[in-house]
Design a protein around this motif. Structure first.
Motif, mmCIF file in Angstrom:
data_model
loop_
_atom_site.group_PDB
_atom_site.id
_atom_site.type_symbol
_atom_site.label_atom_id
_atom_site.label_comp_id
_atom_site.label_asym_id
_atom_site.label_seq_id
_atom_site.Cartn_x
_atom_site.Cartn_y
_atom_site.Cartn_z
ATOM 1 N N ASN A 626 -16.203 46.791 -16.139
ATOM 2 C CA ASN A 626 -17.396 46.687 -16.562
ATOM 3 C C ASN A 626 -18.409 45.978 -15.777
ATOM 4 O OD1 ASN A 626 -16.592 48.346 -18.832
ATOM 5 N ND2 ASN A 626 -16.430 46.557 -20.224
ATOM 6 N N GLU A 627 -17.803 44.939 -15.116
ATOM 7 C CA GLU A 627 -18.681 44.168 -14.263
ATOM 8 C C GLU A 627 -19.022 44.867 -13.101
ATOM 9 O OE1 GLU A 627 -18.496 39.871 -11.845
ATOM 10 O OE2 GLU A 627 -16.814 40.172 -13.530
ATOM 11 N N THR A 628 -17.913 45.624 -12.421
ATOM 12 C CA THR A 628 -18.006 46.291 -11.181
ATOM 13 C C THR A 628 -19.050 47.679 -11.577
ATOM 14 O OG1 THR A 628 -15.789 45.839 -10.517
ATOM 15 C CG2 THR A 628 -17.035 47.792 -9.490
ATOM 16 N N ILE A 629 -18.764 48.266 -12.622
ATOM 17 C CA ILE A 629 -19.807 49.455 -12.807
ATOM 18 C C ILE A 629 -21.207 48.847 -13.266
ATOM 19 C CG2 ILE A 629 -20.187 51.116 -14.751
ATOM 20 C CD1 ILE A 629 -17.923 51.889 -13.184
ATOM 21 N N ASN A 630 -21.283 47.681 -13.679
ATOM 22 C CA ASN A 630 -22.748 47.257 -13.942
ATOM 23 C C ASN A 630 -23.553 46.871 -12.734
ATOM 24 O OD1 ASN A 630 -22.488 47.483 -16.950
ATOM 25 N ND2 ASN A 630 -21.963 45.327 -16.964
ATOM 26 N N LYS A 631 -22.782 46.473 -11.907
ATOM 27 C CA LYS A 631 -23.338 46.035 -10.602
ATOM 28 C C LYS A 631 -23.738 47.343 -9.730
ATOM 29 C CE LYS A 631 -22.102 43.761 -6.090
ATOM 30 N NZ LYS A 631 -21.338 43.247 -5.018
ATOM 31 N N LEU A 632 -22.691 48.258 -9.786
ATOM 32 C CA LEU A 632 -22.832 49.527 -9.015
ATOM 33 C C LEU A 632 -24.184 50.487 -9.662
ATOM 34 C CD1 LEU A 632 -19.091 50.665 -8.515
ATOM 35 C CD2 LEU A 632 -20.734 49.703 -6.618
ATOM 36 N N ARG A 633 -24.211 50.325 -10.894
ATOM 37 C CA ARG A 633 -25.013 50.929 -11.676
ATOM 38 C C ARG A 633 -26.640 50.466 -11.136
ATOM 39 N NH1 ARG A 633 -24.105 49.705 -16.564
ATOM 40 N NH2 ARG A 633 -22.778 51.627 -17.195
ATOM 41 N N GLU A 634 -26.724 49.050 -11.076
ATOM 42 C CA GLU A 634 -27.962 48.503 -10.554
ATOM 43 C C GLU A 634 -28.264 49.024 -9.352
ATOM 44 O OE1 GLU A 634 -27.510 44.251 -10.777
ATOM 45 O OE2 GLU A 634 -27.332 44.181 -13.329
ATOM 46 N N GLU A 635 -27.302 49.197 -8.454
ATOM 47 C CA GLU A 635 -27.450 49.628 -7.144
ATOM 48 C C GLU A 635 -27.979 50.866 -7.071
ATOM 49 O OE1 GLU A 635 -23.991 48.901 -4.832
ATOM 50 O OE2 GLU A 635 -24.207 46.797 -5.155
ATOM 51 N N ALA A 636 -27.373 51.830 -7.830
ATOM 52 C CA ALA A 636 -27.775 53.476 -8.056
ATOM 53 C C ALA A 636 -29.182 53.441 -8.552
ATOM 54 C CB ALA A 636 -26.642 53.848 -9.004
ATOM 55 N N ILE A 637 -29.466 52.752 -9.555
ATOM 56 C CA ILE A 637 -30.963 52.507 -10.361
ATOM 57 C C ILE A 637 -31.822 52.382 -9.198
ATOM 58 C CG2 ILE A 637 -32.364 51.805 -11.893
ATOM 59 C CD1 ILE A 637 -30.072 51.913 -13.781
ATOM 60 N N SER A 638 -31.611 51.242 -8.353
ATOM 61 C CA SER A 638 -32.360 50.816 -7.476
ATOM 62 C C SER A 638 -32.763 51.844 -6.254
ATOM 63 C CB SER A 638 -31.890 49.572 -6.692
ATOM 64 O OG SER A 638 -32.625 49.051 -5.591
ATOM 65 N N PHE A 639 -31.801 52.820 -6.067
ATOM 66 C CA PHE A 639 -31.934 53.754 -5.101
ATOM 67 C C PHE A 639 -32.695 54.721 -5.704
ATOM 68 C CE2 PHE A 639 -30.816 58.089 -3.865
ATOM 69 C CZ PHE A 639 -30.962 58.092 -2.637
ATOM 70 N N LEU A 640 -32.611 55.072 -7.012
ATOM 71 C CA LEU A 640 -33.528 56.109 -7.535
ATOM 72 C C LEU A 640 -35.159 55.618 -7.659
ATOM 73 C CD1 LEU A 640 -31.699 57.545 -10.571
ATOM 74 C CD2 LEU A 640 -32.476 58.760 -8.710
ATOM 75 N N GLU A 641 -35.038 54.239 -7.794
ATOM 76 C CA GLU A 641 -36.479 53.656 -7.869
ATOM 77 C C GLU A 641 -36.957 53.619 -6.617
ATOM 78 O OE1 GLU A 641 -35.669 49.821 -9.573
ATOM 79 O OE2 GLU A 641 -36.183 50.348 -11.706
ATOM 80 N N ARG A 642 -36.357 53.276 -5.481
ATOM 81 C CA ARG A 642 -36.822 53.303 -4.281
ATOM 82 C C ARG A 642 -37.270 54.832 -3.899
ATOM 83 N NH1 ARG A 642 -32.880 50.932 -2.698
ATOM 84 N NH2 ARG A 642 -31.521 52.313 -1.365
ATOM 85 N N SER A 643 -36.287 55.548 -4.012
ATOM 86 C CA SER A 643 -36.533 56.881 -3.454
ATOM 87 C C SER A 643 -37.505 57.859 -4.181
ATOM 88 C CB SER A 643 -35.068 57.690 -3.350
ATOM 89 O OG SER A 643 -34.469 58.017 -4.515
ATOM 90 N N VAL A 644 -37.368 57.974 -5.520
ATOM 91 C CA VAL A 644 -38.217 58.823 -6.171
ATOM 92 C C VAL A 644 -39.678 58.281 -6.356
ATOM 93 C CG1 VAL A 644 -38.604 59.886 -8.565
ATOM 94 C CG2 VAL A 644 -36.274 59.593 -7.491
ATOM 95 N N PHE A 645 -39.848 56.783 -6.632
ATOM 96 C CA PHE A 645 -41.024 56.343 -6.932
ATOM 97 C C PHE A 645 -41.661 55.388 -5.934
ATOM 98 C CE2 PHE A 645 -38.407 56.845 -10.782
ATOM 99 C CZ PHE A 645 -39.360 57.769 -11.781
ATOM 100 N N SER A 646 -41.183 55.341 -4.885
ATOM 101 C CA SER A 646 -41.975 54.525 -3.524
ATOM 102 C C SER A 646 -42.956 55.658 -3.240
ATOM 103 C CB SER A 646 -40.889 54.248 -2.527
ATOM 104 O OG SER A 646 -40.285 55.421 -2.044
ATOM 105 N N VAL A 647 -44.181 54.922 -2.709
ATOM 106 C CA VAL A 647 -45.284 55.846 -2.223
ATOM 107 C C VAL A 647 -44.880 55.809 -0.542
ATOM 108 C CG1 VAL A 647 -47.611 55.855 -1.949
ATOM 109 C CG2 VAL A 647 -46.725 54.972 -3.939
ATOM 110 N N ASP A 648 -44.661 56.757 -0.104
ATOM 111 C CA ASP A 648 -44.524 57.068 1.483
ATOM 112 C C ASP A 648 -45.945 57.350 2.177
ATOM 113 O OD1 ASP A 648 -41.576 57.061 1.062
ATOM 114 O OD2 ASP A 648 -41.545 59.259 0.822
ATOM 115 N N GLU A 649 -46.008 56.477 3.103
ATOM 116 C CA GLU A 649 -47.405 56.417 3.974
ATOM 117 C C GLU A 649 -46.983 57.806 4.815
ATOM 118 O OE1 GLU A 649 -49.571 54.487 3.190
ATOM 119 O OE2 GLU A 649 -48.717 53.204 1.837
#
Length: 649
Positions: A626-649
């Motif tokens: 569970n500790e591993t999955i939670n860490k990997l989940r945070e990384e995956a959600i971070s990728f989604l936040e960065r890729s989907v919701f970032s404002v590209d110049e």
């Protein structure tokens, strides 16, 4: 012309959203050949203005009772998720005897109803026309009025000291209170039985709401239909609509009510329109596959993105692009007997066909209920339109880049977008890295158009890096984006198997896997539950043929052990912390990397039964997993936040 408003919102803006509801009703009716007609002010507006009456604040549609009941039934699976079918069956405290189609993300609260715990969005009124006896119909109307009055007393709409309500005579007050001793369910059942009680089939009446006339109408009026233009769209009306309007409104083309008195007819005390959408996100995946993993990974990705949207308060809209790939659709097509050439296979199909159909219906219901699927259906002839409609395009997860499954359909590489689209790959998978690698040069120009790329398996990540795509990320399958508590929202409330058991779930049936499950059952004394859609039934076990997606989750959740060759069978065993054993394929060109990447990440390689002769009874270190999955989940959600919701110049 005077500008009409509802709670300071221009009525024209309200009408725009009401019109969306009418379009959805028309779509469903045309698809299922259900006859309906615009009526009342809606019909008047269509005939006179080709639009809403300028001061009209709702929509009215009627159907003969049999058509009405059929519409209610098909809408359970058909109605777009942004709308809600509201009647006394879907909401306990709904006070009316007909159906409203509500726009979920809005408020349109009527006076005297504001305290009710019901959906109060913008609405279309859908009325049934019931058969009535011309000589006895007034008795029916009186009984309907009595039961409805009692229902409103029960709901405290009438005769409540807490709320201002319309005056009622002393006699009615006594009668309503007496009858209100019955439960809401009894009152609703009695109302429906009363309205459908007539055996005469010559005249009909809107018993639910006789607003314009309480005189029965000859049923012949509702046997022939035509079309009328309303906002440049064609809608169905009775062929005799002109006479119907004249009976109701007189010389309707020339008559106009006084400007001082005309205006919206509903006392709306609160109005909020759906939030404007800044951007639309379209997800392309295998959501049409009748496969637990396919629909649940779609659910995981869409709901993870929606959770991020809520946290960031983004005015985005996220949908699954309803794209049909013929190769995928054919894999799950339930064949008719005439399509099966061999007699032996045809005989087998006779016994399992009903289960296959039920299974398909289960998946259709899940998709309709839980996935935000686009209203427009796409194929290769019109997929370019999706590039114009969705600013952000996401492909993934599942094996969307496996040409062996898609018949080399480059649509899953988002070849239909333009430079203005942001293109993202989330947890894309290829199934076989060997096949993908040998054809890599065909994909490079497509991959170059992506703003962000992530893949699911490490061997594919290694391959991408070796070809120069240094910014490629490796992320979890979308089912891990949600936590166990998130899946509790869609699990079945009741387990279809009682007692303790070993769950066997396979994709490609391997005899060794089933032999292992039998040894485990003998060792533990537990029974085997076998999810078995189209394979021969096993003796001495519980064979389950048509398991819904919700029951699939519950079966894993409550299992003592899971034995599987399925990636998503393994994934949900990990999510629910079930003791799991998995089998890898022994084929030379296999899809093992998806399972191997997962078990390597969470360190449960000791549960591989491919060459296992004795059961490894070591309990899985779930705290570490569970500790591993939670860490990997945070990384995956971070990728989604960065890729989907970032404002590209």
């Amino acid at each position: 012309m005077k500008e009409y408003k509802i709670c300071d919102i221009p009525l024209s803006e309200v009408q725009d959203y009401l019109f969306e509801i009418l379009l959805e009703l028309d779509r469903i009716c045309r698809k299922h050949n259900i006859k309906y007609s615009l009526e009342g002010g809606t019909l008047l507006g269509a005939a006179k203005y080709g639009d809403f009456v300028p001061w009209d604040d709702d929509l009215d549609v009627v159907m003969l009772r049999p058509e009405y009941e059929r519409f209610i039934e098909v809408s359970k699976n058909e109605l777009n998720e942004k709308f809600f079918l509201q009647n006394s069956d879907t909401e306990k405290y709904f006070p009316l005897n007909y159906t409203k189609i509500r726009y979920k993300e809005s408020k349109y609260v009527q006076k005297n109803y504001e305290f009710l715990d019901i959906n109060q969005g913008l609405f279309l009124d859908l009325y049934p026309l019931d058969y009535v006896n011309e000589k006895k119909y007034r008795n029916i109307m009186h009984m309907v009025g009595l039961l409805n009055g009692a229902k409103n007393v029960k709901l405290e709409i009438l005769l409540s000291p807490l709320h201002k309500t319309p005056p009622v005579s002393k006699m009615k007050s006594v009668m309503y209170r007496l009858v209100s001793i019955f439960s809401l369910q009894h009152l609703n059942n009695a109302l429906k039985c009363m309205m459908m009680s007539s055996k005469t089939k010559t005249t009909v009446l809107n018993l639910c709401n006789p607003t314009y006339s309480d005189i029965p109408i000859n049923v012949q009026r509702f046997q022939e239909y035509t079309e009328i233009v309303f906002r440049n769209h064609k809608f169905t009306v009775v062929k005799d609509y002109d006479n119907w309007l004249k009976e109701t409104f007189g010389n309707y083309m020339n008559n106009e009510p006084d400007e001082a008195t005309r205006g919206p007819s509903h006392a709306i005390v609160e109005c909020e329109l759906p939030k404007k959408v800044d951007k639309k996100i379209g997800i392309l995946t295998f959501h049409r596959a009748d496969n637990y993993g396919a629909v649940l990974q779609t659910y995981g990705l869409t709901h993870a993105i929606r959770k991020i949207m809520q946290e960031k308060e983004c005015a985005y809209k996220c949908e699954v692009i309803d794209y049909a790939n013929q190769a995928i659709d054919n894999r799950y097509h339930v064949r008719a007997l005439r399509e099966i050439p061999r007699l032996k296979t045809k005989i087998k199909h006779v016994f399992i066909q009903r289960f296959l159909i039920r299974n398909q219906n289960n998946f259709n219901i899940f998709r309709k209920t839980f996935l935000p699927i686009s209203q427009i259906k796409y194929d290769q002839t019109n997929i370019s339109e999706a590039g114009k409609d969705y600013g952000i395009l996401i492909t993934g997860s599942d094996q969307v880049w496996n040409g062996l499954l898609t018949n080399n359909d480059d649509t899953y590489f988002l070849n239909f977008g333009s430079e203005t689209n942001k293109k993202i790959a989330y947890a894309a998978s290829v199934g076989s890295e060997k096949h993908f690698s040998s054809n890599f040069e065909n994909y490079q120009s497509l991959l170059d158009s992506f703003s962000y790329i992530s893949v699911r398996e490490k061997p594919l990540w290694d391959l991408m890096i070796s070809h120069g795509y240094k910014n490629t990320n490796i992320v979890l399958d979308p089912v891990f984006l949600l936590e166990r508590r998130d899946y509790e929202l869609i699990e079945s409330n009741k387990n279809i198997v009682q007692g303790k058991y070993i769950l066997v779930y396979v994709i490609a049936f391997e005899k060794e896997l089933y032999k292992f499950a039998k040894r485990l059952a003998k060792q533990t004394g537990l029974k085997i539950v076998y999810i078995n859609i189209d394979k021969p039934r096993e003796v001495g076990v519980v064979n389950l043929r048509d398991v819904s997606v919700q029951n699939f989750l519950t079966l894993i959740k409550n299992a003592s052990y899971v034995v599987t060759s399925s990636f998503h069978g393994l994934a949900f065993s990990i999510i629910y912390n079930r003791e799991v054993y998995y089998q890898l394929s022994s084929n030379i060109d296999n899809f093992n990397s998806r399972i191997e990447s997962l078990v390597n990440a969470v360190q449960i390689k000791n549960r591989n039964i491919t060459n296992l002769t004795e059961t490894d009874n070591t309990i899985i270190d779930w705290e570490g997993v569970n500790e591993t999955i939670n860490k990997l989940r945070e990384e995956a959600i971070s990728f989604l936040e960065r890729s989907v919701f970032s404002v590209d110049e």
